[in-house]
Design a protein around this motif. Sequence first.
Motif, mmCIF file in Angstrom:
data_model
loop_
_atom_site.group_PDB
_atom_site.id
_atom_site.type_symbol
_atom_site.label_atom_id
_atom_site.label_comp_id
_atom_site.label_asym_id
_atom_site.label_seq_id
_atom_site.Cartn_x
_atom_site.Cartn_y
_atom_site.Cartn_z
ATOM 1 N N PHE A 196 0.863 -1.176 0.000
ATOM 2 C CA PHE A 196 0.000 0.000 0.000
ATOM 3 C C PHE A 196 0.910 1.239 0.000
ATOM 4 N N LYS A 197 0.842 2.008 -1.076
ATOM 5 C CA LYS A 197 1.756 3.140 -1.162
ATOM 6 C C LYS A 197 1.165 4.262 -2.011
ATOM 7 N N LYS A 198 1.641 5.489 -1.743
ATOM 8 C CA LYS A 198 1.232 6.642 -2.538
ATOM 9 C C LYS A 198 2.268 6.855 -3.634
ATOM 10 N N VAL A 199 1.792 7.024 -4.857
ATOM 11 C CA VAL A 199 2.688 7.207 -6.000
ATOM 12 C C VAL A 199 2.237 8.423 -6.807
ATOM 13 N N GLU A 256 2.811 8.586 -10.181
ATOM 14 C CA GLU A 256 2.333 8.015 -11.438
ATOM 15 C C GLU A 256 2.059 6.538 -11.228
ATOM 16 N N LEU A 257 1.041 6.031 -11.922
ATOM 17 C CA LEU A 257 0.639 4.640 -11.733
ATOM 18 C C LEU A 257 1.512 3.713 -12.557
ATOM 19 N N PRO A 258 2.068 2.666 -11.903
ATOM 20 C CA PRO A 258 2.804 1.662 -12.672
ATOM 21 C C PRO A 258 1.840 0.805 -13.483
ATOM 22 N N ALA A 259 2.371 0.127 -14.470
ATOM 23 C CA ALA A 259 1.521 -0.663 -15.365
ATOM 24 C C ALA A 259 0.845 -1.815 -14.639
ATOM 25 N N ASP A 260 1.489 -2.349 -13.595
ATOM 26 C CA ASP A 260 0.957 -3.539 -12.919
ATOM 27 C C ASP A 260 0.206 -3.193 -11.634
ATOM 28 N N VAL A 261 -0.274 -1.953 -11.488
ATOM 29 C CA VAL A 261 -1.002 -1.584 -10.280
ATOM 30 C C VAL A 261 -2.262 -2.436 -10.149
ATOM 31 N N VAL A 262 -2.562 -2.870 -8.938
ATOM 32 C CA VAL A 262 -3.747 -3.695 -8.697
ATOM 33 C C VAL A 262 -4.994 -2.828 -8.571
ATOM 34 N N TYR A 263 -4.863 -1.726 -7.814
ATOM 35 C CA TYR A 263 -5.992 -0.820 -7.603
ATOM 36 C C TYR A 263 -5.423 0.522 -7.161
ATOM 37 N N ALA A 264 -6.106 1.603 -7.564
ATOM 38 C CA ALA A 264 -5.632 2.937 -7.186
ATOM 39 C C ALA A 264 -6.788 3.916 -7.117
ATOM 40 N N ALA A 298 -5.498 10.892 -5.396
ATOM 41 C CA ALA A 298 -5.281 11.571 -4.125
ATOM 42 C C ALA A 298 -4.485 12.836 -4.390
ATOM 43 N N LEU A 299 -4.387 13.693 -3.403
ATOM 44 C CA LEU A 299 -3.643 14.935 -3.547
ATOM 45 C C LEU A 299 -2.184 14.632 -3.871
ATOM 46 N N GLY A 300 -1.743 15.081 -5.022
ATOM 47 C CA GLY A 300 -0.353 14.884 -5.420
ATOM 48 C C GLY A 300 -0.057 13.535 -6.032
ATOM 49 N N GLY A 301 -1.072 12.764 -6.368
ATOM 50 C CA GLY A 301 -0.820 11.472 -6.998
ATOM 51 C C GLY A 301 -1.944 10.481 -6.781
ATOM 52 N N TYR A 302 -1.584 9.257 -6.398
ATOM 53 C CA TYR A 302 -2.559 8.186 -6.238
ATOM 54 C C TYR A 302 -2.218 7.347 -4.995
ATOM 55 N N ASN A 303 -3.254 6.921 -4.292
ATOM 56 C CA ASN A 303 -3.101 5.882 -3.282
ATOM 57 C C ASN A 303 -3.289 4.550 -3.988
ATOM 58 N N SER A 304 -2.321 3.681 -3.899
ATOM 59 C CA SER A 304 -2.341 2.475 -4.723
ATOM 60 C C SER A 304 -2.129 1.205 -3.910
ATOM 61 N N ILE A 305 -2.596 0.115 -4.502
ATOM 62 C CA ILE A 305 -2.284 -1.231 -4.019
ATOM 63 C C ILE A 305 -1.531 -1.933 -5.130
ATOM 64 N N GLU A 314 -9.433 1.235 4.206
ATOM 65 C CA GLU A 314 -10.434 1.808 3.313
ATOM 66 C C GLU A 314 -10.092 1.507 1.857
ATOM 67 N N LEU A 315 -8.821 1.626 1.501
ATOM 68 C CA LEU A 315 -8.388 1.335 0.138
ATOM 69 C C LEU A 315 -8.594 -0.149 -0.181
ATOM 70 N N LEU A 316 -8.257 -1.017 0.774
ATOM 71 C CA LEU A 316 -8.458 -2.455 0.564
ATOM 72 C C LEU A 316 -9.931 -2.771 0.383
ATOM 73 N N PHE A 317 -10.778 -2.194 1.217
ATOM 74 C CA PHE A 317 -12.216 -2.443 1.116
ATOM 75 C C PHE A 317 -12.744 -2.035 -0.253
ATOM 76 N N ASN A 318 -12.352 -0.853 -0.719
ATOM 77 C CA ASN A 318 -12.808 -0.387 -2.034
ATOM 78 C C ASN A 318 -12.271 -1.278 -3.152
ATOM 79 N N ALA A 319 -11.045 -1.759 -2.986
ATOM 80 C CA ALA A 319 -10.466 -2.642 -4.002
ATOM 81 C C ALA A 319 -11.232 -3.953 -4.087
#
Length: 280
Positions: A220-223, A225-233, A236-243, A257-262
């Motif tokens: 679980f990390k904030k990025v 730019e989204l990598p090609a293999d992102v599972v879910y994102a 968010a302010l300044g980028g994306y909260n991603s799994i 919360e991010l896991l639940f939405n994913a």
Amino acid sequence: MIAIQDLNFSYNKGRPLFKQMDLQLEQGHIYGLLGKNGAGKSTLLKNIAGLVYPNKGSIAVLGHDPRKREPSLLKEITFIPEEFYLPAVLSDKFIRANAPFYPNFDIQYFKELLGEFEIPLNQRIADMSYGQKKKYLISFGLASNTKLMIMDEPTNGLDIPSKVQFRKIMASALTEERCILISTHQVRDLDNLIDSVIILDEHRVAVNASVATLTERLCFKKVKELPADVVYAEAALGGYNSIQVNTFAEDSKLDLELLFNAVSQKQGVITNLLTQPTYV
């Protein structure tokens, strides 16, 4: 502790809430139970406590069938419902009437908890605010020292300082012999408290995993730019909260919360990542 097999349940033969649900819960854990509105969180808790009965399947709690409502089992269960009624009596009278049902009730611990929650010991229960009543019930449940504690939306009605107190008290209440199951839609209230996550979706258990397993398999990390293999994102302010798949064994903090939405949007993907033995 709790073994549920092939659970099927619906109210009055209406829309099914559970279809062939299986679930295993063990002692020594605090489980967070999550799900959309109408997913059956409260109903699952009531099935475990023997307040409603399955249409099909079996539930065993400490080796007992909860439908039989045996005293030998009930003395080991405390259930804090979302909606409750407390009589218009003084605290002492409430304790005299209810504590004898719980052989391990600790009156001194109960008084200490009321002090932690800043609730006057001799106040009439009917004169308490909703939040005070909720904290009173939580204190009574903890002081009962039962092996199973079930809590349905326990932080509803609590202000921010009380939620902090709640997390602190619950974290210290867990023992190796105790199982605590907390249902909530306020997922942030369970941060740094639970050690295992259960998510209901599509009539079944979509996720039942420890926090350690979740953060081992997923990152679980904030990025920016989204990598090609992102599972879910999510933006968010300044980028994306991603799994992301935790390919490089990175340390990260579980974002409930991010896991639940994913899970709500990509249940199959998340389930496969959590159940497959290795990554390619």
